[in-house]
Scaffold this active site. Structure first.
Site, PDB file in Angstrom:
ATOM      1  N   ASP A 233      70.352 121.205 -42.123  1.00 58.97           N
ATOM      2  CA  ASP A 233      71.675 120.530 -42.224  1.00 58.97           C
ATOM      3  C   ASP A 233      72.385 121.179 -43.597  1.00 58.97           C
ATOM      4  O   ASP A 233      71.400 121.265 -44.580  1.00 58.97           O
ATOM      5  CB  ASP A 233      71.544 118.919 -42.350  1.00 58.97           C
ATOM      6  CG  ASP A 233      70.860 118.250 -41.099  1.00 58.97           C
ATOM      7  OD1 ASP A 233      71.087 118.976 -39.925  1.00 58.97           O
ATOM      8  OD2 ASP A 233      70.229 117.575 -41.138  1.00 58.97           O
ATOM      9  N   ASP A 273      72.744 122.877 -36.816  1.00 61.50           N
ATOM     10  CA  ASP A 273      72.116 121.472 -36.474  1.00 61.50           C
ATOM     11  C   ASP A 273      73.318 120.427 -36.795  1.00 61.50           C
ATOM     12  O   ASP A 273      74.426 120.646 -36.530  1.00 61.50           O
ATOM     13  CB  ASP A 273      70.744 120.938 -36.882  1.00 61.50           C
ATOM     14  CG  ASP A 273      70.028 119.923 -36.595  1.00 61.50           C
ATOM     15  OD1 ASP A 273      70.641 119.279 -35.535  1.00 61.50           O
ATOM     16  OD2 ASP A 273      69.433 119.405 -37.314  1.00 61.50           O
ATOM     17  N   ASP A 277      73.541 114.482 -42.973  1.00 63.05           N
ATOM     18  CA  ASP A 277      72.711 113.496 -42.448  1.00 63.05           C
ATOM     19  C   ASP A 277      72.334 112.392 -43.273  1.00 63.05           C
ATOM     20  O   ASP A 277      71.748 112.711 -44.450  1.00 63.05           O
ATOM     21  CB  ASP A 277      71.463 114.026 -41.369  1.00 63.05           C
ATOM     22  CG  ASP A 277      72.062 114.440 -40.175  1.00 63.05           C
ATOM     23  OD1 ASP A 277      73.396 114.630 -39.857  1.00 63.05           O
ATOM     24  OD2 ASP A 277      71.167 115.160 -39.386  1.00 63.05           O
ATOM     25  N   ARG A 330      79.952 112.758 -33.474  1.00 64.57           N
ATOM     26  CA  ARG A 330      78.936 112.484 -34.663  1.00 64.57           C
ATOM     27  C   ARG A 330      79.708 112.341 -35.943  1.00 64.57           C
ATOM     28  O   ARG A 330      79.470 113.174 -36.994  1.00 64.57           O
ATOM     29  CB  ARG A 330      77.770 113.026 -34.660  1.00 64.57           C
ATOM     30  CG  ARG A 330      76.728 113.128 -33.742  1.00 64.57           C
ATOM     31  CD  ARG A 330      75.450 113.757 -33.837  1.00 64.57           C
ATOM     32  NE  ARG A 330      74.515 113.634 -32.789  1.00 64.57           N
ATOM     33  CZ  ARG A 330      73.350 114.288 -32.765  1.00 64.57           C
ATOM     34  NH1 ARG A 330      72.950 114.759 -33.725  1.00 64.57           N
ATOM     35  NH2 ARG A 330      72.603 114.285 -31.605  1.00 64.57           N
TER      36      ARG A 330
END
Length: 466
Positions: A233, A273, A277, A330
């Site tokens: 990420d 990805d 996060d 997301r």
């Protein structure tokens, strides 16, 4: 529909321009312990984007627990100017958790050798035995099947190549650090910035582009048709990290967006990805004034429904004044935590580089408060699709606009959801840490104007009054 020229400028033009800006760094700079001390700003800086800026009081969850100051108290020995991966890594290692400011010049390619010269995926794989064509031949579903995951020589070679790339891209940020872009277009390409188990970190004013996995793994058992899965990420906040402020950055998959990726075994060779996060018991995070563009699975808050990662009572995150343009899903997907999502602008079109799924994922034990956001949508997307049931139960949605019209997102969702996926109103908490709030009618214009890296003098009061 409101256009978002700010995102286009930061996520595309800055990535292209930043390579040229590397030439502006003086070659006669004197080496310091972690990089170079000498080159300073080459472009006037917005007064709010300063090396020693701290998170204002009451500005989201990261202002709790004593606040977030990053490297604001750094002495001159711990102020570093870096323009290569080696200089960046050395500077981070030199800080020893002392307050430090690391100023990024130009574009730093982290998939690079010690001299800063970019490495291809084939060059990274040298010595491991991994060759993509041989991997594809070994695990072709026509011969390997679809009922077991790859193993054996070529999978071991892929794992070895993956570890070589991880050693290049995994850049770990220590406590009490400010990592900041020093000039227009400054940033990192391919980086996996890891904020793991540390405290008091600021990441600001950077273009974070194309964090890519050279060696995605094939899983024929993933779904009905199998899938390629990738690592890394752009920013990972993990393992109990606390008081983290991510502000005024541009996150993008440019130049290699998903629509440019090849297809193998009928599935996209996915090399991306997440973008940002927050997982594994991390807490007290503010994500503000960033632009996110051209990315599919953007942000997880909490990575699992299991309580054994230390998530209950943690994962308190604020997202405000961010621009989400061309994002698939997301934005964010939440589990466990109290997540405040307000004054963000979402632009959803029918010609995105990734297919649109949903914006706000209501996951297990999540407590999302979604207020005064602006959604501009075209094509077939309907207001009821902006939320997604992901084994959560409750949410608050208040005062949000869809195409300039106030819409009750929860009611729209429930009107189209199955009986066993209905969501209720959350009455368990209410956000209070909001130093900067705009009327929802002003959100799109203010966010489009100010999200992403900022340089140059601010006209009047910064950020439309905040």
């Amino acid at each position: 529909m409101a256009t978002s020229t700010r995102s286009r400028r930061t996520a595309r033009a800055l990535v292209t321009a930043s390579a040229a800006l590397m030439l502006m760094i003086p070659s006669t700079a004197v080496a310091g312990p972690g990089g170079t001390h000498g080159p300073r700003d080459t472009h006037p800086r917005d007064p709010a984007i300063t090396d020693r800026q701290v998170l204002p009081d009451d500005d989201g969850w990261a202002s709790a627990g004593g606040g977030t100051t990053g490297g604001a108290e750094a002495n001159e020995e711990h102020v570093y100017d870096v323009s290569t991966r080696t200089e960046l890594v050395n500077a981070l290692a030199d800080t020893g958790d002392e307050p430090a400011i690391i100023r990024v010049h130009g574009t730093i390619e982290v998939n690079a050798d010690e001299n800063g010269d970019p490495l291809t995926c084939e060059e990274i794989a040298e010595g491991t035995g991994y060759i993509l064509e041989e991997y594809l031949e070994a695990y072709d579903p026509e011969t390997w099947g679809r009922d077991r995951k790859p193993d054996g020589e070529m999978e071991e070679a892929r794992e070895a190549a993956e570890q070589k790339q991880r050693a290049l891209v995994d850049i770990r940020i220590p406590s009490n650090t400010t990592l900041i872009g020093a000039e227009e277009g400054a940033g990192l390409t391919g980086a996996n910035l890891t904020v793991s188990g540390v405290h008091n970190v600021i990441i600001r004013n950077l273009v974070l582009a194309d964090t890519y996995d050279c060696f995605p793994s094939w899983d024929p058992t993933d779904g009905d048709e199998g899938a390629w899965n990738s690592e890394y990420d752009s920013v990972r906040i993990v393992d109990g990290a606390t008081n983290i402020w991510v502000d005024h950055n541009a996150f993008t998959d440019e130049p290699m967006t998903d629509d440019k990726l090849p297809t193998y075994f009928g599935q996209t060779f996915q090399r991306h990805d997440g973008a940002l996060d927050v997982t594994n018991g991390s807490d007290l995070v503010t994500v503000s004034w960033n632009s996110f563009s051209d990315h599919d699975k953007l942000t997880l808050v909490g990575s699992t429904d299991s309580a054994d990662r230390g998530d209950p009572g943690k994962l308190r995150v604020t997202f405000h004044h961010n621009l989400y343009e061309g994002v698939g899903q997301r934005a964010p997907r939440a589990r466990w935590g109290q997540v405040d999502v307000y004054n963000n602008h979402y632009v959803i079109t029918d010609d995105q580089t990734v297919d649109y799924g949903y914006s706000l994922g209501v996951g297990h034990e999540s407590h999302l408060w979604v207020e005064a956001n602006a959604f501009d949508i075209t094509g077939d997307t309907q207001p009821g699709q902006l939320l997604s049931f992901l084994r959560g139960e409750v949410i608050v949605t208040e005062g949000n606009l869809v195409n300039h019209r106030q819409v009750d997102l929860l009611a729209e969702y429930n009107a189209n959801a199955d009986e066993d996926e209905q969501l209720a109103e959350d009455t368990s908490w209410e956000p209070t840490l909001r130093a900067c709030e705009h009327k929802v009618q002003h959100v799109a214009g203010v966010v489009d104007a100010w999200a992403g890296p900022e340089f140059g003098p601010a006209p009047g009061r910064l950020h439309g009054g905040c």
